[in-house]
Design an enzyme around this catalytic site. Sequence first.
Site, short mmCIF file in Angstrom:
data_model
loop_
_atom_site.label_atom_id
_atom_site.label_comp_id
_atom_site.label_asym_id
_atom_site.label_seq_id
_atom_site.Cartn_x
_atom_site.Cartn_y
_atom_site.Cartn_z
N SER A 190 7.86 106.47 -53.64
CA SER A 190 8.88 107.52 -53.85
C SER A 190 9.94 107.54 -52.76
O SER A 190 11.10 107.82 -53.05
CB SER A 190 8.23 108.91 -53.89
OG SER A 190 6.93 108.85 -54.35
N GLY A 220 2.74 106.16 -56.95
CA GLY A 220 3.67 106.47 -58.03
C GLY A 220 3.25 107.61 -58.95
O GLY A 220 3.78 107.72 -60.07
N GLY A 231 -5.52 107.79 -54.83
CA GLY A 231 -6.03 106.65 -55.58
C GLY A 231 -4.96 105.70 -56.07
O GLY A 231 -5.15 104.50 -56.07
N PHE A 232 -3.82 106.25 -56.44
CA PHE A 232 -2.78 105.40 -57.00
C PHE A 232 -1.40 105.81 -56.48
O PHE A 232 -1.14 107.00 -56.29
CB PHE A 232 -2.79 105.49 -58.54
CG PHE A 232 -4.07 104.98 -59.13
CD1 PHE A 232 -4.21 103.62 -59.43
CD2 PHE A 232 -5.14 105.82 -59.34
CE1 PHE A 232 -5.41 103.13 -59.94
CE2 PHE A 232 -6.35 105.35 -59.85
CZ PHE A 232 -6.48 103.99 -60.15
N HIS A 288 -5.96 105.34 -43.77
CA HIS A 288 -6.31 106.42 -44.69
C HIS A 288 -7.52 105.94 -45.50
O HIS A 288 -7.37 105.15 -46.43
CB HIS A 288 -5.10 106.73 -45.58
CG HIS A 288 -5.36 107.80 -46.59
ND1 HIS A 288 -4.50 108.06 -47.65
CD2 HIS A 288 -6.38 108.70 -46.71
CE1 HIS A 288 -4.98 109.04 -48.37
NE2 HIS A 288 -6.12 109.45 -47.83
N ASP A 341 1.23 112.91 -47.77
CA ASP A 341 1.04 111.62 -48.45
C ASP A 341 1.07 111.83 -49.96
O ASP A 341 0.41 112.72 -50.49
CB ASP A 341 -0.32 111.04 -48.02
CG ASP A 341 -0.55 109.62 -48.53
OD1 ASP A 341 0.38 109.01 -49.07
OD2 ASP A 341 -1.68 109.13 -48.37
N GLY A 342 1.85 110.98 -50.62
CA GLY A 342 1.93 111.01 -52.08
C GLY A 342 3.22 111.66 -52.55
O GLY A 342 3.47 112.83 -52.27
N GLY A 343 4.05 110.90 -53.21
CA GLY A 343 5.28 111.46 -53.77
C GLY A 343 6.26 111.98 -52.74
O GLY A 343 7.03 112.90 -53.01
N ASP A 357 -4.06 102.16 -46.74
CA ASP A 357 -4.92 102.88 -47.68
C ASP A 357 -6.13 102.04 -48.03
O ASP A 357 -6.01 101.00 -48.68
CB ASP A 357 -4.13 103.17 -48.97
CG ASP A 357 -3.09 104.26 -48.77
OD1 ASP A 357 -3.46 105.37 -48.39
OD2 ASP A 357 -1.90 103.98 -49.01
C1 DX5 Z 1 -2.18 106.95 -52.72
C2 DX5 Z 1 -1.88 106.67 -51.31
C3 DX5 Z 1 -0.48 106.80 -50.86
C4 DX5 Z 1 0.56 106.36 -51.83
C5 DX5 Z 1 1.83 107.16 -51.64
O1 DX5 Z 1 -3.44 107.45 -52.92
O2 DX5 Z 1 -2.66 107.42 -50.43
O3 DX5 Z 1 -0.34 106.20 -49.59
O4 DX5 Z 1 0.70 105.00 -51.80
O5 DX5 Z 1 2.92 106.66 -52.29
P1 DX5 Z 1 3.77 107.25 -53.51
O6 DX5 Z 1 5.10 107.59 -52.97
O7 DX5 Z 1 3.81 106.10 -54.43
O8 DX5 Z 1 3.06 108.43 -54.12
ZN ZN Z 2 -2.50 107.20 -48.19
#
Ligand code: DX5
Ligand code: ZN
Length: 230
Positions: free
Chosen positions: A206, A151, A148-149, A67, A182-184, A36
Amino acid sequence: MKKQISASIMCTPNLMNLEHDIKKLESLGIDMLHLDAMDGHFVNNITFGPDILNAIHRTTKMPCDYHLMVENPLMFIERLELSEGDIVTMHAEIQQKNFDDAFEYLVSLKKRGVGIGIAVNPETSIERFSDYILSHTDMILVMLINPGFAGQPIIRGILNKPLYIRNYLDSIGYKDIVVSVDGGVSVERAKKLSKDGVDVFVGGTSGLFRKDMPLEKSVEQLRNAIKINE
Ligand code: DX5
Ligand code: ZN
């Protein structure tokens, strides 16, 4: 296509241990490294720049899944050391000229075996892409969160979107474009999404780097969740 896990490196528990953690992911049979990159502009966070990304690339044989959450992807891409099997994903939401310039550059890299991905934020629709763009695209990265973040909770109702996108792409003749999420991406969600036709699962806090179990176990659980008749 074999279902794949792409491990989100920014989610490793201690970034000082990157090399060790990457080797461990490799030994556990992880398919790709999800890298990322953020610029503090397209998203309100900053992670890895090209020099660190290249250092990571050099420490592994795993394909790298970049990404780019950056407003000017070309500036990054021109400095990346890319190999066959790597995939570079940029966001659909950046300024059109930045998108077009980076896209053209990526098209020129395709002969070297580098894939092109497009990431879509939760509010971005798949219908916006032209045939020209889709005909060169290898992967759509469907964001289940606003990027962006790590969790964050996923966006309400977003779990229907990957299947919608899969069906849309199939219906207009792009069966070969891979859908990634991607994400959660938890084990439970991955199970549903795999049945919905998702092929690449970004393992973050996650699904992979979990506080409640060792990596060996979370890899096994996530892998079992995404398996369909393999
Ligand atoms: C966040 C990133 C993701 C993220 C996914 O913007 O693109 O790669 O780290 O991880 P979790 O499972 O923490 O949402
Ligand atoms: Zn990502």
